[in-house]
Scaffold this active site. Structure first.
Site, PDB file in Angstrom:
ATOM      1  N   SER A  28       0.839  -1.194   0.000  1.00  0.00           N
ATOM      2  CA  SER A  28       0.000   0.000   0.000  1.00  0.00           C
ATOM      3  C   SER A  28       0.873   1.243   0.000  1.00  0.00           C
ATOM      4  CB  SER A  28      -0.899   0.034   1.241  1.00  0.00           C
ATOM      5  OG  SER A  28      -1.576   1.273   1.343  1.00  0.00           O
ATOM      6  N   TYR A  74      -0.724  -0.504  10.048  1.00  0.00           N
ATOM      7  CA  TYR A  74      -0.944  -0.871   8.645  1.00  0.00           C
ATOM      8  C   TYR A  74       0.247  -0.471   7.773  1.00  0.00           C
ATOM      9  CZ  TYR A  74      -3.455  -1.003   4.138  1.00  0.00           C
ATOM     10  OH  TYR A  74      -3.856  -1.253   2.846  1.00  0.00           O
ATOM     11  N   LYS A  97       2.686  -2.971   5.695  1.00  0.00           N
ATOM     12  CA  LYS A  97       2.730  -2.900   4.242  1.00  0.00           C
ATOM     13  C   LYS A  97       4.124  -2.609   3.710  1.00  0.00           C
ATOM     14  CE  LYS A  97      -1.458  -3.927   3.041  1.00  0.00           C
ATOM     15  NZ  LYS A  97      -1.697  -5.239   2.411  1.00  0.00           N
TER      16      LYS A  97
END
Length: 302
Positions: A150, A163, A167
């Site tokens: 991401s 997150y 990622k």
């Protein structure tokens, strides 16, 4: 039929980007294992229904699919996911690590539980499933892994320390897999998707700038990411490994890797004072700005 005769495992393929990748791979000739626990982004409501819906669409289109509902966040489950491909289709050729959850929280309020939950699914899950498939890939002398990263990790974002860390860690994992397994004919690449899906539906839309960003995202359907995933999994990409790509509407991007961009040398060495006096002014023009994904990809998708 770029994936004719191949077997793919697509994690988190009960909906969104994962479903579109599974559908596209089946359409390209692959037999697909649909892995999805059927939970919400907050981990509630386990159900086989999303996976069953994906399977029904594949079969309606003449493809073949099997379902696995184990969580990628545990090593034993990852082995079951890969075994599902072997039991149903006799082999495994492709792994797409797409399964994900969100626990968005500003950093100073992030709990250990919120941190571990996201790391376990995204980063540990990508390792577990890839590792479970690796021995089969090594023995057959071929295999392709597509890991979903991401721009939250590649560039940055607010309220997503867990997150973003997972990622960006996936990018390093993919590069290591590419280096270690190239001699066995195994490839590993990352795909950073742009799409409106469950994973992006929590993006704030309060200010005019935020609303404009959300509108741009909503114009990009999850299906826009599937063609690149199919290509990276196919033999047409046999010379592509260790790379990071991003599909954005009808645009395609490749990201560069972290490399030194400017250096400075002092024959007598450095002290904190000389770093402040000489090194900082010399290096500062090469500093990376503190940006978010929306700051870098600031134009309307086309």
């Amino acid at each position: 039929m770029m994936l004719e005769g191949k077997v793919a495992v697509v994690t988190g393929s009960g909906g969104g980007i994962g479903r579109e990748i599974a559908l596209a791979m089946a359409q390209a000739g692959a037999k697909v294992v649909i892995n999805d626990i059927g939970a919400s982004l907050t981990g509630e409501g386990l159900s086989a229904t999303p996976a069953e819906q994906t399977k029904a669409i594949i079969e309606q289109r003449g493809g073949a699919a099997a379902i696995n509902t184990d969580s990628v966040s545990e090593w034993a489950n990852a082995q079951k996911i890969v075994q599902c491909a072997l039991d149903n289709f006799g082999r495994i050729d492709i792994v797409v690590n797409n399964a994900g959850i969100l626990r968005d929280q500003i950093f100073h309020k992030t709990s250990p539980e919120e941190w571990l939950a996201v790391i376990n699914v995204h980063l540990n899950g990508s390792f577990f499933v890839s590792r479970a498939a690796a021995e089969h890939f090594r023995k057959q002398g071929s295999g392709a892994m597509v890991h979903i990263t991401s721009t939250s990790g590649l560039i940055g974002n607010f309220g997503q320390a867990n997150y973003s860390a997972a990622k960006l860690g996936i990018v390093a994992l993919s590069k290591s897999i590419a280096l270690d397994m190239q001699r066995f004919g195994v490839r590993s690449n990352c795909l950073a998707p742009f799409a409106w899906s469950r994973m992006t539906s929590s993006i704030p839309a309060e200010t005019p700038e935020q609303k404009a960003r959300v509108q741009r995202l909503m114009a990009m359907g999850p299906e826009k990411n599937a063609p690149l995933a199919v290509f990276l999994a196919s033999d047409a990409a046999k010379e592509v490994t260790g790379q990071v790509f991003a599909p954005r509407m009808n645009e395609l991007f490749v990201f560069n890797a972290m490399r030194p961009v400017r250096g400075i040398h002092r024959s007598e060495g450095w002290t904190p004072e000389t770093i402040a006096e000489y090194a900082l002014p010399a290096l500062k023009p090469a500093f990376s700005p503190l940006e978010r994904s929306g700051d870098v990809f600031c134009w309307d998708p086309v």
